[in-house]
Design an enzyme around this catalytic site. Structure first.
Site, PDB file in Angstrom:
ATOM      1  N   ASP A 177       0.859  -1.173   0.000  1.00 39.10           N
ATOM      2  CA  ASP A 177       0.000   0.000   0.000  1.00 39.10           C
ATOM      3  C   ASP A 177       0.904   1.234   0.000  1.00 39.10           C
ATOM      4  O   ASP A 177       1.885   1.294   0.742  1.00 39.10           O
ATOM      5  CB  ASP A 177      -0.887  -0.011   1.248  1.00 39.10           C
ATOM      6  N   HIS A 220       5.453  14.042 -15.711  1.00 45.19           N
ATOM      7  CA  HIS A 220       6.184  15.294 -15.923  1.00 45.19           C
ATOM      8  C   HIS A 220       6.247  16.079 -14.616  1.00 45.19           C
ATOM      9  O   HIS A 220       5.287  16.139 -13.852  1.00 45.19           O
ATOM     10  CB  HIS A 220       5.622  16.108 -17.081  1.00 45.19           C
ATOM     11  N   ASP A 264      -1.212  19.294 -11.469  1.00 52.74           N
ATOM     12  CA  ASP A 264      -0.551  19.170 -12.786  1.00 52.74           C
ATOM     13  C   ASP A 264       0.880  19.685 -12.710  1.00 52.74           C
ATOM     14  O   ASP A 264       1.124  20.853 -12.922  1.00 52.74           O
ATOM     15  CB  ASP A 264      -1.348  19.959 -13.815  1.00 52.74           C
ATOM     16  N   GLU A 281       7.264  19.223 -20.254  1.00 52.60           N
ATOM     17  CA  GLU A 281       6.069  18.636 -20.884  1.00 52.60           C
ATOM     18  C   GLU A 281       5.138  19.727 -21.350  1.00 52.60           C
ATOM     19  O   GLU A 281       4.515  19.642 -22.406  1.00 52.60           O
ATOM     20  CB  GLU A 281       5.334  17.700 -19.907  1.00 52.60           C
ATOM     21  N   GLU A 282       5.068  20.788 -20.520  1.00 50.66           N
ATOM     22  CA  GLU A 282       4.104  21.862 -20.801  1.00 50.66           C
ATOM     23  C   GLU A 282       4.494  22.673 -22.044  1.00 50.66           C
ATOM     24  O   GLU A 282       3.700  23.454 -22.539  1.00 50.66           O
ATOM     25  CB  GLU A 282       3.950  22.775 -19.580  1.00 50.66           C
ATOM     26  N   ASP A 336      -0.178  11.782 -15.284  1.00 50.94           N
ATOM     27  CA  ASP A 336      -0.236  13.234 -15.438  1.00 50.94           C
ATOM     28  C   ASP A 336      -1.611  13.681 -14.959  1.00 50.94           C
ATOM     29  O   ASP A 336      -2.605  13.481 -15.656  1.00 50.94           O
ATOM     30  CB  ASP A 336      -0.007  13.582 -16.922  1.00 50.94           C
ATOM     31  N   HIS A 385      -3.869  24.631 -14.932  1.00 52.96           N
ATOM     32  CA  HIS A 385      -2.969  25.645 -15.511  1.00 52.96           C
ATOM     33  C   HIS A 385      -3.185  27.041 -14.908  1.00 52.96           C
ATOM     34  O   HIS A 385      -2.938  28.048 -15.586  1.00 52.96           O
ATOM     35  CB  HIS A 385      -3.091  25.679 -17.037  1.00 52.96           C
ATOM     36  N   ASP A 387      -2.089   3.999  -5.301  1.00 52.86           N
ATOM     37  CA  ASP A 387      -2.108   2.546  -5.070  1.00 52.86           C
ATOM     38  C   ASP A 387      -2.248   1.778  -6.383  1.00 52.86           C
ATOM     39  O   ASP A 387      -1.631   0.716  -6.565  1.00 52.86           O
ATOM     40  CB  ASP A 387      -3.250   2.175  -4.116  1.00 52.86           C
TER      41      ASP A 387
HETATM   42  N1  TRP Z   1      -0.866  17.059 -20.352  1.00 52.46           N
HETATM   43  C1  TRP Z   1      -1.783  18.117 -19.994  1.00 52.46           C
HETATM   44  C2  TRP Z   1      -0.978  19.168 -19.274  1.00 52.46           C
HETATM   45  O1  TRP Z   1      -0.052  18.841 -18.626  1.00 52.46           O
HETATM   46  C3  TRP Z   1      -2.857  17.662 -19.064  1.00 52.46           C
HETATM   47  C4  TRP Z   1      -3.923  16.897 -19.737  1.00 52.46           C
HETATM   48  C5  TRP Z   1      -5.030  17.399 -20.288  1.00 52.46           C
HETATM   49  C6  TRP Z   1      -3.962  15.504 -19.893  1.00 52.46           C
HETATM   50  N2  TRP Z   1      -5.793  16.375 -20.762  1.00 52.46           N
HETATM   51  C7  TRP Z   1      -5.150  15.218 -20.541  1.00 52.46           C
HETATM   52  C8  TRP Z   1      -3.106  14.477 -19.513  1.00 52.46           C
HETATM   53  C9  TRP Z   1      -5.518  13.930 -20.833  1.00 52.46           C
HETATM   54  C10 TRP Z   1      -3.464  13.184 -19.816  1.00 52.46           C
HETATM   55  C11 TRP Z   1      -4.656  12.911 -20.460  1.00 52.46           C
HETATM   56  O2  TRP Z   1      -1.314  20.324 -19.350  1.00 52.46           O
HETATM   57 ZN    ZN Z   2       0.355  18.032 -17.079  1.00 55.89          ZN
END
Ligand code: TRP
Ligand code: ZN
Length: 316
Positions: free
Chosen positions: A42, A124, A136, A170-171, A199, A286, A305
């Site tokens: 766990d 990310h 996020d 990633e952004e 993510d 965001h 988990d």
């Molecule tokens: N990757 C996007 C970000 O970081 C977040 C996101 C939006 C997302 N829709 C998604 C991630 C669907 C996975 C699946 O801003």
């Molecule tokens: Zn993200």
């Protein structure tokens, strides 16, 4: 290990990946061992929350964000790396440049296992510049870190080789994960049998979405939620929207979890998951309010988990 080929094969298999498939070495085709369920630890929610508190503090001390090229990103990476180094991982920092600023991926290998059969899991670690990025994607980053630490605490000796990754930028368009794959030799790419992506997994008005991609990986996640009695929906919104996309494009089987971003929860979804219909899964997506107050603890706990369960099941 029994070779069981599910109904659908990934597209765009490289020659090497095809060879791996034919010899039964690709991880996603393994039959997850049922005994792994009992063996999975766990993941302590309090530990995941403590990592999030640290990421929040790092953002607060660095202009309110942990964005690519900003000091809060490097401080986040240093925090995660120190924990992994102390736990016995072999860590690598991969540097790259994007938009004129230096970015980093952190890759952590757990020594042991068959390095011809690698299971990767990634999240990310960068936020947008507008806020601290705790859902996020502190949420995925923290749950992944705690799973890696659980691997170490358990003295886990998986049959497969485990590799964890925290992606930069990633952004800015999945820059870190794309860089990792671009620099990876074809032979090493062919050794990766599956990639799991996390993510946004603690959304305040959560949904439970399982990536609708590699069938064997998807089934393993769904099995866990079925055991909890929690309904899931297939995640399709994310195709191309996070770091699993470059892996999928490279022919690697992918899967993952998502608790929702700016899309609005329907009445039917609120009926099965609770929360508020007509409101976004994460109103702070965001935004500056994506803080440690923007997290649903139950969703974070279940998803952490589930993450650990699938890492264990697919690597045993
Ligand atoms: N990757 C996007 C970000 O970081 C977040 C996101 C939006 C997302 N829709 C998604 C991630 C669907 C996975 C699946 O801003
Ligand atoms: Zn993200």
């Amino acid at each position: 290990m029994k070779l069981s080929v599910p109904g659908r094969l990934p597209t765009a298999l490289t020659a090497a990946a095809t060879a791996a498939l034919l010899t039964g070495t690709s991880l996603a085709w393994a039959d997850p061992a049922p005994r792994a369920a009992a063996a999975t630890p766990d993941i302590p929610l309090a530990n995941v929350q403590a990592h999030l508190a640290q990421l929040q503090s790092i953002a607060t001390a660095n202009g309110g964000n942990r964005a690519h090229g900003r000091p809060g990103y490097r401080a986040s990476l240093d925090y995660v790396k120190a924990k992994l180094d102390a736990a016995g991982f072999t860590t690598t920092v991969q540097q790259f440049t994007s938009s004129g600023r230096t970015g980093y991926n952190l890759v952590a290998d757990w020594p042991g296992g068959d390095t011809d059969r690698v299971l990767m899991a990634g999240s990310h670690l960068d936020s947008v510049s507008a806020g601290p990025g705790i859902n996020d994607n502190g949420s995925g980053s923290a749950a992944l870190l705690e799973t890696a630490l659980a691997v170490s605490r358990a003295g886990y000796h998986p049959a497969k080789h485990l590799r964890f990754a925290w992606w930069g930028a990633e952004e800015l368009g999945m820059v870190g994960s794309r860089t990792y794959l671009n620099r990876l030799a074809a032979a090493d790419r062919a050794r990766i049998g599956g990639y799991l992506n996390f993510d946004m997994i603690g959304s305040p008005n959560p949904g439970y979405f399982v990536y609708d991609d590699d069938p064997a990986i998807e089934k393993t996640f769904k099995d866990y939620f079925t055991g909890l009695g929690v309904a899931t929906e297939p995640e399709t919104e994310g195709d191309g929207r996070s770091d699993h996309a470059p892996f999928k494009n490279a022919g690697i089987p992918v899967g993952g979890l998502f608790s929702g971003a700016d899309y609005v929860k329907t009445a039917a979804q609120a009926a099965k998951w609770g929360g508020t219909a007509g409101r976004a899964f994460d109103r702070c997506y965001h935004a500056s309010c994506d803080t440690s107050a923007d997290i649903d603890a139950t969703a974070l706990n279940r998803n952490a988990d589930a993450l650990a369960y699938v890492v264990w099941a697919l690597s045993s």
